[in-house]
Design a protein around this motif. Sequence first.
Motif, PDB file in Angstrom:
ATOM      1  N   TRP A 240      35.853  37.598 -68.112  1.00  8.83           N
ATOM      2  CA  TRP A 240      35.401  36.212 -68.286  1.00  8.83           C
ATOM      3  C   TRP A 240      36.602  35.310 -68.476  1.00  8.83           C
ATOM      4  O   TRP A 240      37.631  35.729 -68.965  1.00  8.83           O
ATOM      5  CB  TRP A 240      34.445  36.100 -69.483  1.00  8.83           C
ATOM      6  N   ASN A 241      36.437  34.072 -68.125  1.00  9.03           N
ATOM      7  CA  ASN A 241      37.500  33.083 -68.296  1.00  9.03           C
ATOM      8  C   ASN A 241      38.780  33.449 -67.564  1.00  9.03           C
ATOM      9  O   ASN A 241      39.875  33.352 -68.096  1.00  9.03           O
ATOM     10  CB  ASN A 241      37.829  32.921 -69.779  1.00  9.03           C
ATOM     11  N   GLN A 242      38.605  33.866 -66.330  1.00  9.43           N
ATOM     12  CA  GLN A 242      39.744  34.363 -65.579  1.00  9.43           C
ATOM     13  C   GLN A 242      40.801  33.294 -65.311  1.00  9.43           C
ATOM     14  O   GLN A 242      41.985  33.588 -65.294  1.00  9.43           O
ATOM     15  CB  GLN A 242      39.244  34.913 -64.250  1.00  9.43           C
TER      16      GLN A 242
ATOM     17  N   ILE B 121      46.499  31.484 -65.184  1.00  8.55           N
ATOM     18  CA  ILE B 121      47.555  30.489 -65.360  1.00  8.55           C
ATOM     19  C   ILE B 121      48.581  30.977 -66.379  1.00  8.55           C
ATOM     20  O   ILE B 121      49.793  30.858 -66.170  1.00  8.55           O
ATOM     21  CB  ILE B 121      46.956  29.126 -65.781  1.00  8.55           C
ATOM     22  N   LEU B 122      48.090  31.590 -67.466  1.00  2.99           N
ATOM     23  CA  LEU B 122      49.016  32.119 -68.476  1.00  2.99           C
ATOM     24  C   LEU B 122      49.876  33.224 -67.886  1.00  2.99           C
ATOM     25  O   LEU B 122      51.104  33.234 -68.045  1.00  2.99           O
ATOM     26  CB  LEU B 122      48.229  32.653 -69.677  1.00  2.99           C
ATOM     27  N   ALA B 123      49.244  34.164 -67.182  1.00  5.23           N
ATOM     28  CA  ALA B 123      49.991  35.272 -66.591  1.00  5.23           C
ATOM     29  C   ALA B 123      51.010  34.738 -65.593  1.00  5.23           C
ATOM     30  O   ALA B 123      52.170  35.190 -65.553  1.00  5.23           O
ATOM     31  CB  ALA B 123      49.037  36.250 -65.911  1.00  5.23           C
ATOM     32  N   GLY B 124      50.606  33.746 -64.799  1.00  7.11           N
ATOM     33  CA  GLY B 124      51.522  33.148 -63.833  1.00  7.11           C
ATOM     34  C   GLY B 124      52.726  32.534 -64.514  1.00  7.11           C
ATOM     35  O   GLY B 124      53.863  32.708 -64.077  1.00  7.11           O
ATOM     36  N   THR B 125      52.477  31.835 -65.612  1.00 11.06           N
ATOM     37  CA  THR B 125      53.578  31.206 -66.339  1.00 11.06           C
ATOM     38  C   THR B 125      54.550  32.255 -66.872  1.00 11.06           C
ATOM     39  O   THR B 125      55.774  32.100 -66.780  1.00 11.06           O
ATOM     40  CB  THR B 125      53.012  30.379 -67.514  1.00 11.06           C
TER      41      THR B 125
ATOM     42  N   LEU C 109      46.755  41.303 -60.450  1.00 14.65           N
ATOM     43  CA  LEU C 109      46.368  42.621 -60.959  1.00 14.65           C
ATOM     44  C   LEU C 109      46.297  42.622 -62.485  1.00 14.65           C
ATOM     45  O   LEU C 109      45.439  43.270 -63.073  1.00 14.65           O
ATOM     46  CB  LEU C 109      47.364  43.680 -60.471  1.00 14.65           C
ATOM     47  N   VAL C 110      47.214  41.899 -63.118  1.00 14.56           N
ATOM     48  CA  VAL C 110      47.206  41.831 -64.581  1.00 14.56           C
ATOM     49  C   VAL C 110      45.872  41.254 -65.059  1.00 14.56           C
ATOM     50  O   VAL C 110      45.258  41.752 -65.999  1.00 14.56           O
ATOM     51  CB  VAL C 110      48.368  40.937 -65.078  1.00 14.56           C
ATOM     52  N   VAL C 111      45.419  40.215 -64.372  1.00 16.37           N
ATOM     53  CA  VAL C 111      44.241  39.486 -64.834  1.00 16.37           C
ATOM     54  C   VAL C 111      42.946  40.089 -64.284  1.00 16.37           C
ATOM     55  O   VAL C 111      41.858  39.839 -64.799  1.00 16.37           O
ATOM     56  CB  VAL C 111      44.386  38.006 -64.423  1.00 16.37           C
ATOM     57  N   HIS C 112      43.096  40.917 -63.246  1.00 14.59           N
ATOM     58  CA  HIS C 112      41.952  41.464 -62.531  1.00 14.59           C
ATOM     59  C   HIS C 112      40.866  42.014 -63.447  1.00 14.59           C
ATOM     60  O   HIS C 112      39.683  41.852 -63.196  1.00 14.59           O
ATOM     61  CB  HIS C 112      42.460  42.571 -61.602  1.00 14.59           C
ATOM     62  N   ARG C 113      41.280  42.651 -64.539  1.00 15.98           N
ATOM     63  CA  ARG C 113      40.286  43.306 -65.386  1.00 15.98           C
ATOM     64  C   ARG C 113      39.657  42.380 -66.406  1.00 15.98           C
ATOM     65  O   ARG C 113      38.691  42.738 -67.055  1.00 15.98           O
ATOM     66  CB  ARG C 113      40.935  44.494 -66.113  1.00 15.98           C
TER      67      ARG C 113
END
Lengths: 259, 333
Positions: free
Chosen positions: B142-144, B149-153, B135-139
């Motif tokens: 580009w370059n998802q 990977i950053l959000a996961g870390t 959800l953080v990255v959903h928006r």
Amino acid sequence: MKLDVQHLTGGYGRRTALEDVSFSLETGKVLWVLGPNGSGKSTLFRTLLGLQPRKGGQVLLDGQDTGRWKASEMARYFSYIPQSHTPVFDYPVEEVVLMGRVCHLKPLQSPGKADRELAMKALEQMGGLHLAGRPYTALSGGERQLVLIARALCQQARFVVMDEPASDLDYARSLAVWRAVRALTRQGCGVMLSSHAPENPLEREDRLLLLREGKMVAWGTPDQVLTPEALEAAYGVPMEILEAVDHAGRKRRICVARE
Amino acid sequence: METKGKKFRFGRVMLLLTAVSLLLIVGSFGVGYYHIAPWEILPALFGGDSPQLTVLKNLRMPRILAAFAIGGALAVGGSAYQGMFKNPLVSPDILGVSAGAGLGAALAITAGSPAWGVQLSAFVFGIGTVVICYLVVHRVPWNQTVSLILAGTMLQTLANAGVTMLKYLADPDDTLPAITFWLMGSLAKVEMETLGAAVPPMVVGFVILMGMRYRLNALTLGDDEARSLGIDPRRTRAVAIAGATLLSASAVCIGGLIGFVGLMIPHVARWLVGPQYGRLLPASCLMGGCFLLLMDDMARSTLTMEIPLGVMTAAVGAPFFLWLITRQGGDAR
């Protein structure tokens, strides 16, 4: 089928890398996008294909705007051969070509026998049948280009977009790419390709689009576009056009720097 | 022709893997403290009531099946994650499944919940972490992949901090060892019921990934190329993440944090059958199952006490992986 690009503008965030570019292309014809590095050639292609945000303008296919089209719909009309291409995993060439069929599959469907035959036929047409079982990552630059052109053929899209297909190939290999381009047009594809050099193997019916810093310098037939003034405006170097007649009696125009 | 030879090879590899899997599964019934000779296994299993049957059925069977299922699930999840991030160094916990599951388990243990509660909590937190990550990255348009990977870390760091805090506050006599033990990864306490609850989501995850195998192939070329081939990379990745997360979350919630299987097995499988997902997923599944089962057998028979499974997989897996890396360097593009 006719592609009309009208006032296309694109770029990331506030930056505009492409401004108000318009041209048109019919299937069976070739459009060369020329300009120095950073002139917006890749941006033009990527914006047109919906790979990066469009800020304005329209991309019309027979009058229909493609702006809201789904990826699968776009892929049936446009295939794309990106510039440098180094995948992480070593898929066999046959599988790489077969990926051109993905847009024709239903969500859970796998490519069938007909798809595989189509892939092998495309590879054969590009003279790459002997590559079928080899890992794609082990191929040379020229072989990769031919495999990707075969994939575009296998995708059966009406327009093929090639980003600098010959920029890192040697002379003989780039000739093979040009031959492949003409083979595509004979099959009824419209081909859009870019080159950073002013000198290219043009034909009379080709169209040229000259870019500099994301803006159009000139658009039209080779005779209209390849003028010393337009070339100098695009490349920032004084240019001249030499005229010569080749062995078959065809008039040829050659662009060189005036030094 | 060359391609046909490869297909034949894939069939042979699968046949071989199936045979090895069956042998390993049957053979593993003979491993353990209570001595049962190899030739006694099959008669005991199918020969009606006996003390051997009780040991085999109640103690060894759940453990053997769990090891195989978890190994397979982690390996399949790993191969899917590696492809969709087009990064061969990605493991199934890249989006925080394991760290989240660890936090969930630690919370449940601290709250004094029974074993099934710990597993459920681990499952829910594992999936929840991935959902938050997505959800953080959903928006991000580009370059998802990089953002994911950053959000996961970040989420892993956050969850690990939570676990550290819980360990710090935990009662050193019972809660702390329970948490530590869970985090080490073990199959000692697996029961048939929990296994029965964990296997269906694994199957669903596998079926999802198998169904989208051709799309996964295209996704390994990167978002732009996938899109130009007619695949919506974001939607495809979302479905693939869902499938891979179902697999890894169900694996982690019954086995704890067992590293390495999901990172290493996909490489070995790719080396054997190639990167096409139609082959890679089934091969990974069997190889992951065999590897973890073998590791678990070694973990419970090498020393008189049991070696933590996570330690075992790392001790055997890491040197092997290092060897693999030197080999790849030698291949030179």
